[in-house]
Design a protein around this motif. Structure first.
Motif: not given
Lengths: 230, 383
Positions: A79-80, A83-84, A86-87, A100, A111, A115, B295-296, B300-302
């Motif tokens: 998952e981490a 996420a990275s 995707r960023a 937001m 936002l 990252l 955010l995810k 942004f990580t969990p």
């Protein structure tokens, strides 16, 4: 355009489970997206268009098959890592804008830049440039509820392109807009593709929107049933 | 870890009423904890700082019973006693019976008091002399002067109740204490004067509340205390003699197990506050399910998104806790129920730690749910 696909879906199955029922959304799907392409995915509701976008953006995992991005298998990341990834690589544009509400336009665009390893001043400059590209320099300090639907979607596009991602994934980007605003958003996407060589994959129900793409892929029951150059 | 701080602050600002109410509830909780804790520490400190070179004799019946003044001479003759003084609680009413005007007022023998307690007080020789020479004079503590807005030369009138008559004394000195066990909210006047007033009004006379002995050798305290109590064991004036430290402890024990009661009370308030803040954090988390998904999606990580939920609770609770402890700190040295409230930095740290604990615990479940929430579920607003 290169022959080497930027994104490759190979024999992808995606099955959702609701209670005891299994819903086969994608069935052995094969699909390539080339770098610099502007591709429209079309088909009836439930045919798996958005699911494909979710798999390409690594926010969902296939039950079988592979999702390769520039040769890298996204399914094997945790998952981490996803996420990275995707960023660094993906910009998302949603039908409902998904800004937001508590942040101003420029803060929304900042936002994803948070990252990146860019220094603070550079991030701010990048966010302002992105808003300038979408024609919203004058409204960067407005909150989403002070903007029209079309302007909100422009902010969402600015947020998506701010980090200079390798692919833009747009899920019905004009679905909530009136005809005039929708045309303006499509002009913008087309310009991004033409001028910057931005790869774009767009899900749409609207044939007029699909006409703006290089290629239209028709889907039904989780399979590609047709495709043509727009 | 990348935490969108601007978003955390924007949420807090946007939901200002909810944020304010959360801060206020934590503020009240930590304030109650701080005051109760300061009271307990005050009792502990007065016991810890009390002298072990002085012995205090009181009636064995109770602290409220009296002893005849004549025992003073007999006690003074005992070997090992350097000096003896006596205090007598006058009671009475100053202005009115409200707790605001209820403070210690004692009749004392000035020369012997100076000898026994002088080293604990900051008071000029000239003032001691003036106090000694003027039978209708008094000295008061600095806190009492401040609270009652009294100054040198003012007269203090106290209508007696335990002793008849109205004392009318002039303030000739304002003392400060070098030790916490000697409070600064007390008035001392001449025992002779109050005794004479009582005598002329037909009231009780020639009695005192306690005798205090300054010892030549603190090592003899145990033997001397036993000797005094044995002397009067079979008389109508049975004594209970102990070191000042033990006497303070006995005074503190008059409250019963108040520290335990206060600790339980404080604990209940903290748990109640935890429920309130946890509920608020859950509500916040439910409202922001879709934002978590966004955010995810953005990358942004969990871990960073769930930390955001924790940080928000932590910030609100720490603000409430810090404000409360600032107020509690201002109570340091004030009197409450005859106890000097004592607020050491340890108590401040405890208050802040509890506030931080409240923040972390209340944010824990929302953070866990946020961590587990998949992007697809979040975007579809399914918490």
């Amino acid at each position: 355009m290169s022959d080497h696909p930027l994104i490759r879906l190979a024999g992808v199955d995606r099955i959702y489970t609701r209670g005891n029922e299994e819903l086969h959304v994608l069935n052995g799907l094969d699909l390539d997206i080339q770098k610099g392409e502007f591709v429209a995915l079309m088909g009836p509701s439930g045919c798996g268009k958005s699911t494909i976008l979710n798999l390409m953006g690594a926010i969902d995992r296939p039950n079988a098959g592979q999702v390769l991005f520039d040769g890298e298998d996204l399914s094997e990341m945790n998952e981490a890592e996803r996420a990275s990834w995707r960023a660094r690589n993906v910009g998302f544009i949603f039908q409902a804008y998904n800004l937001m509400p508590v942040l101003t336009a420029v803060q929304n665009v900042l936002l994803p830049l948070q990252l990146t390893p860019l220094p603070r001043a550079k991030r701010r400059a990048q966010a302002e440039l992105a808003l300038q590209i979408v024609g919203l320099s004058e409204r960067m300090n407005h909150y989403p509820n002070q903007l029209s639907g079309g302007q909100e979607q422009r902010v969402a596009i600015a947020r998506a392109i701010a980090t200079d991602p390798r692919v833009l994934l747009a899920d019905e980007p004009t679905g909530d807009l009136d005809a005039k605003s929708a045309a303006a958003i499509l002009d913008l996407l087309q310009e991004l593709n033409r001028q910057n060589g931005q790869t774009i994959v767009m899900v749409t129900h609207d044939p007029k929107a699909a006409e703006r793409a290089h290629r239209v892929i028709q889907l039904d029951k989780g399979r590609v049933v047709g495709g043509h150059a727009a | 870890m990348n935490i969108p701080w601007r978003l955390v602050l924007a949420h807090t600002k946007r939901r200002w009423l909810r944020s304010t109410l959360t801060i206020v509830s934590v503020f009240m909780t930590i304030l109650i904890f701080g005051i109760l804790r300061s009271f307990i520490v005050g009792i502990e400190t007065s016991v810890a700082e009390a002298s072990s070179t002085r012995l205090v004799s009181a009636s064995a019946l109770s602290l409220f019973a009296h002893l005849p003044k004549r025992l003073e001479g007999e006690i003074a003759q005992l070997p090992g006693v350097e000096a003896v003084t006596h205090w007598t609680w006058f009671g009475g009413v100053y202005i009115d019976s409200s707790p605001d005007h209820l403070w210690g007022r004692f009749g004392v023998d000035v020369p012997s008091m100076r000898k026994v307690y002088g080293p604990d007080l900051i008071l000029d020789d000239e003032v001691w002399k003036r106090f000694e020479e003027n039978r209708t004079s008094c000295i008061i503590g600095a806190d009492l002067a401040k609270d009652e807005k009294l100054k040198l030369g003012d007269r203090v009138k106290i209508v007696g109740n335990l002793f008849p008559g109205t004392v009318d004394v002039e303030i000739v000195g304002i003392y400060q204490s070098k030790v916490r066990s000697f409070d600064q909210k007390t008035m001392f006047m001449h025992w002779d004067y109050m005794n004479e007033l009582s005598k002329s009004a037909g009231g009780r006379q020639d009695i005192v509340s306690t005798f205090t002995m300054l010892l030549k050798d603190p090592g003899q305290a145990g033997g001397l205390a036993k000797s005094i109590d044995t002397n009067y064991a079979s008389s109508s004036n049975r004594t209970l003699t102990q070191t000042e430290k033990m006497f303070q402890a006995q005074f503190a024990s008059m409250w019963g197990n108040l520290p335990l009661f206060f600790s339980i009370l404080g604990g209940i308030v903290i748990v109640a506050c935890l429920m309130v803040t946890a509920n608020t954090m859950m509500l916040n988390a439910r409202e922001r399910v879709q934002e978590v998904g966004i955010l995810k999606t953005l990358g942004f990580t969990p871990g960073s998104v769930s930390t955001m939920a924790l940080v928000e609770g932590l910030l609100l609770c720490l603000v409430g806790g810090a404000l409360a402890m600032a107020v509690v700190r201002s109570f340091d040295g004030k009197m409450m129920m005859f106890t000097i409230l004592t607020v050491p930095w340890r108590t401040i740290a405890e208050g802040l730690a509890i506030a931080a604990g409240l923040g972390l615990l209340s944010g824990f479940i929302p953070a866990l749910l946020t961590h587990k929430l998949t992007i697809l579920d979040a975007i579809r607003r399914r918490a």
